[in-house]
Motif scaffolding. Structure first.
Motif, PDB file in Angstrom:
ATOM      1  N   MET A  53      -7.106  37.612  52.364  1.00 50.24           N
ATOM      2  CA  MET A  53      -7.943  36.660  53.220  1.00 50.24           C
ATOM      3  C   MET A  53      -7.927  36.985  54.678  1.00 50.24           C
ATOM      4  N   ILE A  54      -8.969  36.683  55.487  1.00 58.17           N
ATOM      5  CA  ILE A  54      -9.235  37.259  56.621  1.00 58.17           C
ATOM      6  C   ILE A  54      -9.308  35.841  57.538  1.00 58.17           C
ATOM      7  N   ARG A  55      -8.373  35.845  58.551  1.00 56.86           N
ATOM      8  CA  ARG A  55      -8.519  34.709  59.501  1.00 56.86           C
ATOM      9  C   ARG A  55      -8.650  35.132  60.949  1.00 56.86           C
ATOM     10  N   GLY A  56      -9.183  34.111  61.552  1.00 61.92           N
ATOM     11  CA  GLY A  56      -9.374  34.518  62.945  1.00 61.92           C
ATOM     12  C   GLY A  56     -10.280  33.451  63.768  1.00 61.92           C
ATOM     13  N   ILE A  57     -10.751  33.709  64.876  1.00 59.57           N
ATOM     14  CA  ILE A  57     -11.308  32.895  65.795  1.00 59.57           C
ATOM     15  C   ILE A  57     -12.649  33.126  65.970  1.00 59.57           C
ATOM     16  N   TYR A  58     -13.603  32.041  66.249  1.00 59.73           N
ATOM     17  CA  TYR A  58     -14.940  32.256  66.582  1.00 59.73           C
ATOM     18  C   TYR A  58     -15.223  31.730  67.988  1.00 59.73           C
ATOM     19  N   ILE A  59     -16.058  32.421  68.921  1.00 53.37           N
ATOM     20  CA  ILE A  59     -16.442  31.749  70.054  1.00 53.37           C
ATOM     21  C   ILE A  59     -17.836  31.825  70.229  1.00 53.37           C
ATOM     22  N   VAL A  60     -18.497  31.048  71.214  1.00 54.09           N
ATOM     23  CA  VAL A  60     -20.116  31.179  71.389  1.00 54.09           C
ATOM     24  C   VAL A  60     -20.162  31.270  72.789  1.00 54.09           C
ATOM     25  N   VAL A  88     -11.091  38.013  66.710  1.00 54.36           N
ATOM     26  CA  VAL A  88     -12.067  37.150  67.443  1.00 54.36           C
ATOM     27  C   VAL A  88     -13.421  37.526  67.432  1.00 54.36           C
ATOM     28  N   TYR A  89     -14.314  36.798  66.871  1.00 60.23           N
ATOM     29  CA  TYR A  89     -15.865  37.231  66.936  1.00 60.23           C
ATOM     30  C   TYR A  89     -16.540  36.352  67.944  1.00 60.23           C
ATOM     31  N   LEU A  90     -17.484  36.932  68.390  1.00 56.32           N
ATOM     32  CA  LEU A  90     -18.499  36.443  69.323  1.00 56.32           C
ATOM     33  C   LEU A  90     -19.653  35.879  68.721  1.00 56.32           C
ATOM     34  N   ILE A  91     -20.297  34.867  68.673  1.00 52.92           N
ATOM     35  CA  ILE A  91     -21.399  34.453  68.243  1.00 52.92           C
ATOM     36  C   ILE A  91     -22.131  34.411  69.516  1.00 52.92           C
ATOM     37  N   PRO A  92     -23.432  35.298  69.720  1.00 52.28           N
ATOM     38  CA  PRO A  92     -24.009  35.075  70.922  1.00 52.28           C
ATOM     39  C   PRO A  92     -24.764  33.745  71.263  1.00 52.28           C
ATOM     40  N   PHE A  93     -24.977  32.994  72.096  1.00 52.86           N
ATOM     41  CA  PHE A  93     -25.544  31.898  72.573  1.00 52.86           C
ATOM     42  C   PHE A  93     -27.112  32.164  72.473  1.00 52.86           C
ATOM     43  N   ASN A  94     -27.420  33.417  73.184  1.00 55.82           N
ATOM     44  CA  ASN A  94     -28.805  33.815  73.338  1.00 55.82           C
ATOM     45  C   ASN A  94     -28.779  35.219  73.320  1.00 55.82           C
ATOM     46  N   PHE A 105     -20.392  38.903  65.963  1.00 56.82           N
ATOM     47  CA  PHE A 105     -20.783  38.404  64.754  1.00 56.82           C
ATOM     48  C   PHE A 105     -21.473  39.452  63.900  1.00 56.82           C
ATOM     49  N   PRO A 106     -21.163  39.788  62.872  1.00 63.46           N
ATOM     50  CA  PRO A 106     -21.702  41.068  62.155  1.00 63.46           C
ATOM     51  C   PRO A 106     -23.138  40.678  61.596  1.00 63.46           C
ATOM     52  N   ASP A 107     -23.570  39.553  61.470  1.00 62.40           N
ATOM     53  CA  ASP A 107     -24.932  39.185  60.990  1.00 62.40           C
ATOM     54  C   ASP A 107     -25.879  38.660  61.861  1.00 62.40           C
ATOM     55  N   LEU A 108     -26.310  39.287  62.884  1.00 60.75           N
ATOM     56  CA  LEU A 108     -27.257  38.862  63.918  1.00 60.75           C
ATOM     57  C   LEU A 108     -28.387  38.331  63.427  1.00 60.75           C
ATOM     58  N   GLU A 109     -28.969  38.854  62.256  1.00 59.56           N
ATOM     59  CA  GLU A 109     -30.072  38.413  61.655  1.00 59.56           C
ATOM     60  C   GLU A 109     -29.646  37.084  60.972  1.00 59.56           C
ATOM     61  N   LEU A 110     -28.613  36.726  60.472  1.00 56.09           N
ATOM     62  CA  LEU A 110     -28.391  35.252  59.885  1.00 56.09           C
ATOM     63  C   LEU A 110     -28.638  34.363  61.104  1.00 56.09           C
ATOM     64  N   ILE A 111     -27.903  34.776  62.386  1.00 54.55           N
ATOM     65  CA  ILE A 111     -27.955  33.921  63.544  1.00 54.55           C
ATOM     66  C   ILE A 111     -29.530  33.588  64.003  1.00 54.55           C
ATOM     67  N   VAL A 152     -23.012  28.532  62.156  1.00 52.51           N
ATOM     68  CA  VAL A 152     -22.938  29.750  61.219  1.00 52.51           C
ATOM     69  C   VAL A 152     -21.531  30.457  61.035  1.00 52.51           C
ATOM     70  N   ALA A 153     -20.383  29.689  61.520  1.00 53.43           N
ATOM     71  CA  ALA A 153     -19.190  29.865  61.393  1.00 53.43           C
ATOM     72  C   ALA A 153     -18.681  29.929  60.008  1.00 53.43           C
ATOM     73  N   TRP A 154     -19.387  28.916  58.912  1.00 52.84           N
ATOM     74  CA  TRP A 154     -19.028  28.648  57.695  1.00 52.84           C
ATOM     75  C   TRP A 154     -19.740  29.937  56.930  1.00 52.84           C
ATOM     76  N   PHE A 155     -20.553  30.738  57.504  1.00 49.43           N
ATOM     77  CA  PHE A 155     -21.220  31.782  56.670  1.00 49.43           C
ATOM     78  C   PHE A 155     -20.988  33.233  57.205  1.00 49.43           C
ATOM     79  N   GLY A 156     -19.908  33.132  58.055  1.00 47.70           N
ATOM     80  CA  GLY A 156     -19.418  34.502  58.458  1.00 47.70           C
ATOM     81  C   GLY A 156     -18.303  35.236  58.051  1.00 47.70           C
ATOM     82  N   PRO A 157     -17.693  36.214  58.574  1.00 52.52           N
ATOM     83  CA  PRO A 157     -16.538  37.174  57.921  1.00 52.52           C
ATOM     84  C   PRO A 157     -15.202  36.616  57.595  1.00 52.52           C
ATOM     85  N   LEU A 158     -15.265  35.429  58.282  1.00 52.51           N
ATOM     86  CA  LEU A 158     -13.833  34.911  58.378  1.00 52.51           C
ATOM     87  C   LEU A 158     -13.618  33.961  57.431  1.00 52.51           C
TER      88      LEU A 158
END
Length: 296
Positions: free
Chosen positions: A1-8, A33-39, A58-64, A90-96
């Motif tokens: 199990m992978i645990r962690g934090i998301y920020i935007v 910690v994963y960064l979800i780009p705001f723009n 965040f590894p799937d920029l296409e998803l974002i 998109v946190a529900w569909f990310g790597p964590l």
């Protein structure tokens, strides 16, 4: 199990992002910690946080990008003040597998990822007193209560969208899409009067789709507060306490970050945690010297 934090984040909030990550790493050197780009303007903050604290994009920029486009299709242009704030979903569909989402206008005072142990009991938790203090303000309109869209018990679980946690897959893409379309068809459900964007929608999703919910402050005797506009916290060193209880984090929600803001010196401490007083003075002096030379 992978645990962690998301920020935007994007480059505009780089100072806040540095302060947040400095505080996270003070107590936890290893949490991912994963960064979800705001723009698209996120490369400066991404490089800085990667260098300082091993934060990953965040590894799937296409998803974002697809999700952002979908938000534009579902909601009218004037529905959401800042549609990109919805990217946190998109946190529900990310790597964590288990994750905490944290806004960048926060600093933490503990190994914050340890709270993920609460997910052994629930599928979602928050950690604030919005339900007690602001009630439905900045979330739902009176219509929701009047028309019994949610029960009184459900409405006791409303929360601030700056700090919360859940599990990957608890909400599926299809469920989210259907719930978002329900939101778009019922503007009358929501309170956007003070310019909030994601908070009303996120609350609707959670109350609608996740039955097993928790709030870390709902314990015997009550947990500590977290809002920076609460002036009654006591400070020891660079940690805050609420009637003797150590805060888990401090959130400057709705507060413009500037000199004179509540607990500003505390924020400065975490922002320049690894630079030191003399490094800060030197930086300011170099900036002043540069401005003086430019003017001459």
């Amino acid at each position: 199990m992978i645990r962690g934090i998301y920020i935007v984040a994007n480059d505009r909030v780089i100072e806040n992002a540095i302060a947040l990550l400095n505080s996270i790493r003070l107590y936890d050197k290893d949490v991912q910690v994963y960064l979800i780009p705001f723009n698209d303007n996120y490369h400066q903050v991404a490089d800085k946080l990667a260098t300082l604290h091993n934060v990953k994009i965040f590894p799937d920029l296409e998803l974002i990008e697809k999700f952002t486009n979908r938000i534009g299709e579902i909601f009218d242009r004037d529905f959401l003040a800042l549609p990109n704030k919805m990217r946190k979903l998109v946190a529900w569909f990310g790597p964590l597998d288990e994750f905490i989402y944290i806004d960048t206008d926060i600093v933490v005072f503990e190994k914050i990822a340890d709270n993920l142990n609460k997910l052994a009991e629930v599928d979602f938790f928050c950690c604030d007193y919005h339900h007690a203090n602001d009630k439905l303000r900045n979330i739902f309109s009176p219509f929701v209560k009047e028309q019994n869209i949610f029960t009184d018990a459900q409405l006791e679980d409303v929360f601030n969208s700056g700090f919360w946690a859940s599990k990957k897959g608890t909400i599926t893409e299809q469920q989210m899409d259907e719930a978002l379309r329900e939101c778009a068809n019922h503007r009358e459900y929501f309170d956007f009067s003070e310019g909030v964007t994601d908070q009303p929608i996120l609350n609707y999703l959670i109350l609608k789709l996740i039955a097993k919910r928790g709030n870390l402050v709902k314990i015997p005797g009550g947990g500590p507060g977290s809002w920076a506009n609460s002036r009654n916290f006591q400070q020891e060193e660079y940690v805050l306490y609420d009637k003797g209880k150590r805060l888990q984090y401090l959130h400057w929600a709705g507060t413009k970050m500037k000199i004179g803001s509540p607990y500003w010196k505390l924020w400065e401490h975490y922002r320049y945690l690894h630079e030191g007083k003399f490094a800060l003075i030197s930086k300011l002096n170099r900036r002043l010297f540069s401005l003086m030379n430019f003017r001459t």
